[in-house]
Design a protein around this motif. Structure first.
Motif, PDB file in Angstrom:
ATOM      1  N   SER A   3       0.862  -1.194   0.000  1.00 10.68           N
ATOM      2  CA  SER A   3       0.000   0.000   0.000  1.00 10.68           C
ATOM      3  C   SER A   3       0.886   1.227   0.000  1.00 10.68           C
ATOM      4  O   SER A   3       1.973   1.238   0.532  1.00 10.68           O
ATOM      5  CB  SER A   3      -0.872  -0.030   1.241  1.00 10.68           C
ATOM      6  OG  SER A   3      -1.767   0.986   1.186  1.00 10.68           O
ATOM      7  N   TYR A  14      -9.533   6.283   2.400  1.00  9.96           N
ATOM      8  CA  TYR A  14     -10.078   5.173   3.191  1.00  9.96           C
ATOM      9  C   TYR A  14     -11.291   4.615   2.467  1.00  9.96           C
ATOM     10  O   TYR A  14     -11.990   5.353   1.764  1.00  9.96           O
ATOM     11  CB  TYR A  14     -10.494   5.669   4.576  1.00  9.96           C
ATOM     12  CG  TYR A  14      -9.337   6.187   5.398  1.00  9.96           C
ATOM     13  CD1 TYR A  14      -8.633   5.346   6.251  1.00  9.96           C
ATOM     14  CD2 TYR A  14      -8.944   7.516   5.297  1.00  9.96           C
ATOM     15  CE1 TYR A  14      -7.559   5.833   6.988  1.00  9.96           C
ATOM     16  CE2 TYR A  14      -7.869   7.996   6.029  1.00  9.96           C
ATOM     17  CZ  TYR A  14      -7.184   7.154   6.872  1.00  9.96           C
ATOM     18  OH  TYR A  14      -6.115   7.617   7.598  1.00  9.96           O
ATOM     19  N   THR A  52      -6.138  -3.425   4.371  1.00 15.34           N
ATOM     20  CA  THR A  52      -5.876  -2.298   3.463  1.00 15.34           C
ATOM     21  C   THR A  52      -6.291  -2.609   2.019  1.00 15.34           C
ATOM     22  O   THR A  52      -6.246  -1.726   1.168  1.00 15.34           O
ATOM     23  CB  THR A  52      -4.380  -1.932   3.451  1.00 15.34           C
ATOM     24  OG1 THR A  52      -3.641  -3.121   3.196  1.00 15.34           O
ATOM     25  CG2 THR A  52      -3.936  -1.308   4.756  1.00 15.34           C
ATOM     26  N   HIS A  53      -6.591  -3.886   1.763  1.00 18.86           N
ATOM     27  CA  HIS A  53      -6.880  -4.244   0.373  1.00 18.86           C
ATOM     28  C   HIS A  53      -8.249  -4.901   0.238  1.00 18.86           C
ATOM     29  O   HIS A  53      -8.763  -5.509   1.168  1.00 18.86           O
ATOM     30  CB  HIS A  53      -5.806  -5.180  -0.163  1.00 18.86           C
ATOM     31  CG  HIS A  53      -4.526  -4.456  -0.403  1.00 18.86           C
ATOM     32  ND1 HIS A  53      -3.621  -4.203   0.610  1.00 18.86           N
ATOM     33  CD2 HIS A  53      -4.018  -3.910  -1.526  1.00 18.86           C
ATOM     34  CE1 HIS A  53      -2.603  -3.529   0.111  1.00 18.86           C
ATOM     35  NE2 HIS A  53      -2.820  -3.343  -1.197  1.00 18.86           N
ATOM     36  N   THR A  73      -5.621   3.298   2.284  1.00 18.88           N
ATOM     37  CA  THR A  73      -4.927   3.523   3.554  1.00 18.88           C
ATOM     38  C   THR A  73      -5.488   2.565   4.607  1.00 18.88           C
ATOM     39  O   THR A  73      -4.755   1.988   5.388  1.00 18.88           O
ATOM     40  CB  THR A  73      -5.123   4.987   4.017  1.00 18.88           C
ATOM     41  OG1 THR A  73      -4.813   5.847   2.922  1.00 18.88           O
ATOM     42  CG2 THR A  73      -4.250   5.326   5.191  1.00 18.88           C
ATOM     43  N   LYS A  74      -6.788   2.396   4.585  1.00 18.65           N
ATOM     44  CA  LYS A  74      -7.422   1.410   5.460  1.00 18.65           C
ATOM     45  C   LYS A  74      -8.797   1.067   4.894  1.00 18.65           C
ATOM     46  O   LYS A  74      -9.452   1.940   4.301  1.00 18.65           O
ATOM     47  CB  LYS A  74      -7.569   1.978   6.879  1.00 18.65           C
ATOM     48  CG  LYS A  74      -8.104   0.954   7.844  1.00 18.65           C
ATOM     49  CD  LYS A  74      -8.221   1.415   9.264  1.00 18.65           C
ATOM     50  CE  LYS A  74      -8.924   0.270  10.012  1.00 18.65           C
ATOM     51  NZ  LYS A  74      -9.214   0.567  11.368  1.00 18.65           N
TER      52      LYS A  74
END
Ligand SMILES: Nc1ncnc2c1ncn2[C@@H]1O[C@H](COP(=O)(O)OP(=O)(O)OP(=O)(O)O)[C@@H](O)[C@H]1O
Length: 812
Positions: A3, A14, A52-53, A73-74
């Motif tokens: 990331s 986000y 994150t993915h 990012t999250k």
């Protein structure tokens, strides 16, 4: 796929997944899956890894096979609460930046319509959104700082603020503003001197004018002086109940439960409720006293006018959850702070103030409510550097409301939200039709050396973007479709900017973020880049957060489009289909081995088989890479399709605009033509009148009167009358003579008659002659009869023009 470093991006991005709204959903329809977080390599890391993915798998009926993986990012899963979002997106650091670090903050939500953007920003009836939580943290942090005893903001302070920046001339205290919007049922301040009548439905929307706090005040009107004023706005009891039928537009307030609790007043006390020493600092009190004696404040600003609203029924308790009381930021308690709230929307690529709607006289409704965007007659604002902020762009001319409490700020937010455009569409019953900006500006007073004061401040901007939508799903048409076209277009530009941001991160230094393409991207990105001028003035580039919302059961195409634009990283894979040839080869060879137990010369040698298997493998790999390329192409194609769609929608917009322009032009031409015809008609009439006048003149000239050079008729009449008189006298003489003569004497017979004597007869004949002569001489009207054309010797008799005009036609 690592990331991207969040610090490196202009926006930290986000992803929030929306829980299903229906009770039962089919798990197989879900197309978004959260990747489990990778375990940290560093054992000393105490922070638990976060997801994150996310993978986007095409639905089973889709012809697309590529599986896309996106990095953020999250990723917040469906179970995440509003407080999780507030905490883990770093909203607290954004607020800290505004209050302490001289840094603007921006938080925006992006997503397909109905994916939960407004829910994240504004919350619901039971839960607050990040806006309310940020407000709460700000007001709690400001609590220990300098305040008036009643907690209100003095007009003096507002005047000083307005003086510090000319672009802030439209400053009002929340109390004044709310009084203008809802009216203070117990006060007649700001209204006409007529006694207050109960608020009838027709009055409910009357535009109300309230004097600006910056206009002249008498000493009596200043806080702390004069007669005490009435209680603060708005005591709820005793008000007539709102007529529910009067709510002309979808009201967001009730939906989000923004209204302050009815038991609490908006302000602590208005500046009319009195305290002899409203300030805790004596020097400020002295200063205020001295200035107030002059009766003069700064430049007067225009009076505050707002369409009157009925105070609506408020929920008994507005949500106070999630609780953020533990999040306060330490500030210098000796400083003065003022919180200014402003709101605007970007509608059809134009900025409109939500707190100063245009008023339609007698209607009380705003022009903003018109369904046709072409008819939007509100004045739009400019985004530019101003005198007060030469180093960064601001929306100039916004109305700003100074709030002293959390409740006041909520009430202002509520007023602005009601003005914002929302429409029910096929995708969302209260769909935002504009990009809404809610700005919280915290101003701090700084004292310079020579006793001068100045105000510095930073802004936290919360943006609720309108959702992208497909016309087919949203079932929109006409003006709403045109709005959607503009929304999609601006979101496409935003997507391009976000993609460029990723390219910049990837090291493509030449990549420039094309944020000047539309108003939305200009507002979001303009202040993100550091400028030397800015740094020298103690400002830092803004910190920005983007919360992308997605519904895992929603519109696959629209969601994948948004994710592609906004993700910080992306990877495409094509799942390997088990090779049919390989499996046949392997099964056949194992089968033969198992049956015969030894190699048969009739069958291909193991070596050949291995070579074939290797070849098949190679072909499989080729196939796989081609499939990936195909997937990339498909993605590129869908992007192009999306752009095509946006272009088509833009075409519809342009067509509509052109039609409008043509209509306007046609109207102008028709008007011009009408004027031309009117002018020609008037000219024609003029010519006609002139012609007739000339004819009359000619005719009257034809009858021009000639003076008879001979004797005038009057002379002739006189002469004849004289002659007549002479004859009468002669006749009288003759009669006398006749009477004096002897009757025996025979009169001389001129005309003999057998019965009369001749003398008598002659006398009688004389008389007859005289009478005949008189008759001849008798003047009659015949003297006015026109002369006969057969008598050439006679001259035409004169007749006046007047006689000509008035005489009957037959006479003429
Ligand atoms: N995290 C969530 N938890 C519970 N309900 C949610 C959540 N997110 C969204 N909703 C609900 O989903 C519905 C649509 O959400 P919302 O109005 O926020 O969508 P939106 O993205 O703002 O749409 P638009 O762009 O059309 O304005 C609302 O009823 C909202 O309450």
């Amino acid at each position: 796929m690592p990331s991207k470093q969040p610090q490196a991006s202009l926006f930290q991005v986000y992803l929030r997944l929306r829980p299903p709204l229906a009770q039962k959903v089919d798990e197989s329809d879900r197309f978004l899956a959260v990747e489990p977080p990778e375990a940290s390599q560093n054992e000393s890391d105490i922070v638990a890894p976060v997801p994150t993915h996310i993978t986007l798998e095409p639905p089973t009926d889709s012809r697309k096979r590529a599986v896309e993986k996106f990095g953020f990012t999250k990723v917040f899963e469906e179970t995440s609460s509003q407080l999780d979002i507030f905490h883990d997106t770093g909203m607290e650091s954004l607020v800290r930046g505004v209050l302490k670090e001289g840094r603007d903050g921006l938080v925006a939500t992006l997503g397909v319509t109905g994916s939960g953007k407004s829910h994240t920003i504004l919350g619901s009836k039971s839960e607050r959104g990040i806006t309310q939580m940020a407000l709460d943290v700000i007001f709690r942090s400001l609590e220990p700082t300098v305040k008036t005893e009643d907690g209100s903001i003095s007009p003096m302070m507002l005047a000083s603020l307005a003086a510090a920046d000319a672009s802030e001339a439209q400053l009002f205290s929340a109390h004044t503003f709310l009084e203008a919007v809802y009216g203070d049922p117990n006060s007649d301040r700001g209204r006409s001197s007529r006694a207050q009548t109960p608020m009838s439905p027709s009055r409910a929307h009357t535009p109300l004018t309230v004097r600006s706090p910056n206009t002249l005040y008498t000493l009596d009107e200043l806080p702390g002086y004069g007669t005490p004023r009435l209680p603060p706005f708005p005591p709820q009891e005793g008000l007539p109940k709102a007529n529910p039928n009067l709510q002309s537009s979808p009201i967001r307030k009730d939906r989000f439960g923004l209204s302050p609790p009815s038991s609490e007043p908006f302000g602590r006390k208005p500046y009319g409720s009195l305290h002899p020493l409203p300030y805790t600092r004596p020097n400020m009190y002295e200063e205020r006293l001295a200035k107030s004696r002059l009766y003069v404040f700064k430049e007067p600003t225009p009076a505050l006018a707002f369409p009157r609203r009925q105070p609506r029924e408020r929920p008994v308790v507005s949500p106070r959850l999630p609780d953020v009381s533990h999040l306060t930021i330490d500030l210098n308690s000796n400083s003065d702070y003022v919180v200014l709230v402003s709101m605007y929307e970007v509608y059809n690529d134009r900025i409109f103030d939500l707190l100063s709607p245009s008023i339609v006289p007698g209607q009380g409704n705003t022009m903003s409510r018109g369904a046709n965007p072409q008819k939007d007659r509100r004045r739009h604002l400019l985004f530019k550097p101003t005198e007060g902020s030469p180093d960064r762009k601001v929306v100039a001319g916004l109305r700003k409301i100074a709030c002293s409490t959390y409740e006041e700020a909520l009430a202002i937010l509520d007023v602005g939200l009601t003005e914002r455009k929302v429409t029910g569409t096929g995708s969302n019953s209260v769909s935002s039709r504009s990009h809404g900006f809610f700005c919280l500006e915290v101003k701090k007073q700084v004292h310079k050396r020579h006793g001068e004061t100045n105000w510095v401040g930073n802004t936290l901007t919360v943006v609720d973007l309108a959702g992208s939508e497909r016309a087919r799903n949203a079932k929109t048409a006409g003006a709403t479709l045109a709005e959607a076209g503009k929304i999609n277009e601006s979101l496409m530009y935003l997507g391009q900017c976000l993609q460029m941001q990723s390219s910049v991160q990837d090291g493509a230094k030449t990549a420039l973020v094309p944020f000047r393409q539309c108003k939305l991207t200009e507002l979001l990105f303009s202040n993100s880049f550091p400028s030397s001028n800015q740094m020298s003035r103690g400002h830092h580039p803004q910190k920005a957060i983007m919360v992308v919302t997605a519904d895992p059961w929603g519109d696959f195409n629209a969601t994948s489009q948004i994710l592609r634009y906004s993700a910080l990283a992306r990877e495409v894979t094509v799942p390997r289909v088990p090779s049919l040839t390989g499996s046949i080869v392997s099964t056949t060879s194992s089968h033969h081995r198992s049956i015969s137990g030894r190699a048969s010369p009739n069958y291909a040698s193991a070596e050949e088989l291995e070579r074939a298997a290797a070849e098949i493998n190679r072909l499989n790999n080729d196939c796989h890479s081609i499939a990936i390329r195909l997937a990339e192409e498909e993605i590129a194609r869908s992007e192009v399709e999306f752009r095509l769609k946006a272009a088509e929608e833009r075409c519809v917009m342009i067509e509509q605009e052109v039609r409008e322009e043509c209509w306007a032009e046609m109207d102008d031409m028709m008007e011009e033509e009408r004027r031309r015809w009117q002018k020609a008609w008037d000219e024609q009439l003029g010519h006609h009148d002139e012609h007739v006048d000339k004819k009359i003149e000619l005719v009257s000239r034809g009858f021009s009167i000639y003076e008879d050079p001979e004797q005038s008729s009057n002379d002739r009449v006189e002469e004849l009358e004289n002659e007549n008189e002479q004859l009468r006298r002669r006749l009288a003489t003759l009669e006398r003579e006749m009477n004096s003569q002897s009757p025996t004497r025979k009169p001389r017979a001129k005309h003999t008659s057998p019965n009369k004597p001749s003398n008598l007869l002659s006398r009688e004949s004389d008389i007859e002659n005289a009478l005949q002569r008189m008759n001849q001489l008798h003047l009659t009207d015949s003297m006015f009869t026109p002369s006969s054309p057969t008598s050439p010797g006679k001259k035409p008799r004169k007749i006046s023009t007047r006689k000509w005009d008035l005489a009957p036609e037959s006479d003429i």
